[in-house]
Design an enzyme around this catalytic site. Structure first.
Site, PDB file in Angstrom:
ATOM      1  NE  ARG A  94      39.113  20.651   7.131  1.00 63.50           N
ATOM      2  CZ  ARG A  94      38.341  20.214   7.127  1.00 63.50           C
ATOM      3  NH1 ARG A  94      37.936  19.273   7.949  1.00 63.50           N
ATOM      4  NH2 ARG A  94      37.503  20.044   6.015  1.00 63.50           N
ATOM      5  CG  ASP A 114      38.765  20.985  12.148  1.00 66.93           C
ATOM      6  OD1 ASP A 114      37.522  21.704  12.496  1.00 66.93           O
ATOM      7  OD2 ASP A 114      38.690  20.147  11.516  1.00 66.93           O
ATOM      8  CE  LYS A 155      23.510  27.326  -4.390  1.00 66.61           C
ATOM      9  NZ  LYS A 155      24.117  28.721  -4.655  1.00 66.61           N
TER      10      LYS A 155
END
Length: 159
Positions: free
Chosen positions: A40, A63, A133
């Site tokens: 980006r 994007d 995570k």
């Protein structure tokens, strides 16, 4: 013995992040034909491409949520490596919508774009790198990565 990388066109999202930079360096040690850095930020992408100084590197700006740009960028790609994500846990409190948009909707956009490519133009291999995570997440970040993993696994079941 053949290598999956031999003359392959490899597409890498999140290319200017810490993982992306190292992944790009490792890929360029292989006999790939082309490495597309999808990012980006124009300045970081330019700096990275300049630092890599390899004629096989191409920079595609866009994007991760822009399906039109993704469709163009992903065409004629053999291997997709999706790393793009927002990872700054300290920023999540004030920008949960943007984190959701990038980590979940961005992943969905990559998946949908790949699946919507005409047969014969879809990449041979697609890889999503997540985070430890995402396993039993205890944070919003972990939860977004968990959802993205599930989207990726679900798409794999249908492709």
């Amino acid at each position: 013995m053949s290598s999956i990388y031999l003359n392959a066109a490899v597409w890498l999202s999140g290319a200017t992040g810490a993982w992306g930079q190292e992944f790009a360096r490792q890929l360029l040690k292989k006999d790939i034909g082309k490495l597309v850095l999808y990012a980006r930020g124009e300045h970081r992408a330019y700096d990275m491409a300049t630092h890599l100084a390899d004629s096989r590197v191409r920079v595609h700006l866009g994007d991760i949520r822009s399906r039109d740009i993704l469709q163009h960028s992903l065409s004629r790609t053999d291997i997709v490596v999706h790393l793009a994500a927002l990872k700054r846990v300290d920023m999540f409190t004030y920008s949960p919508g943007e984190i959701t948009n990038v980590n979940i909707d961005g992943t969905r956009a990559v998946i949908d774009t790949i699946l919507d490519l005409p047969k014969g133009r879809q990449p041979e291999r697609c890889l999503y790198l997540s985070s430890d995570k995402a396993a039993m997440p205890t944070t919003f970040y972990g939860a977004t990565k968990f959802v993205a993993e599930e989207l990726w696994l679900g798409a794999n079941m249908h492709s």
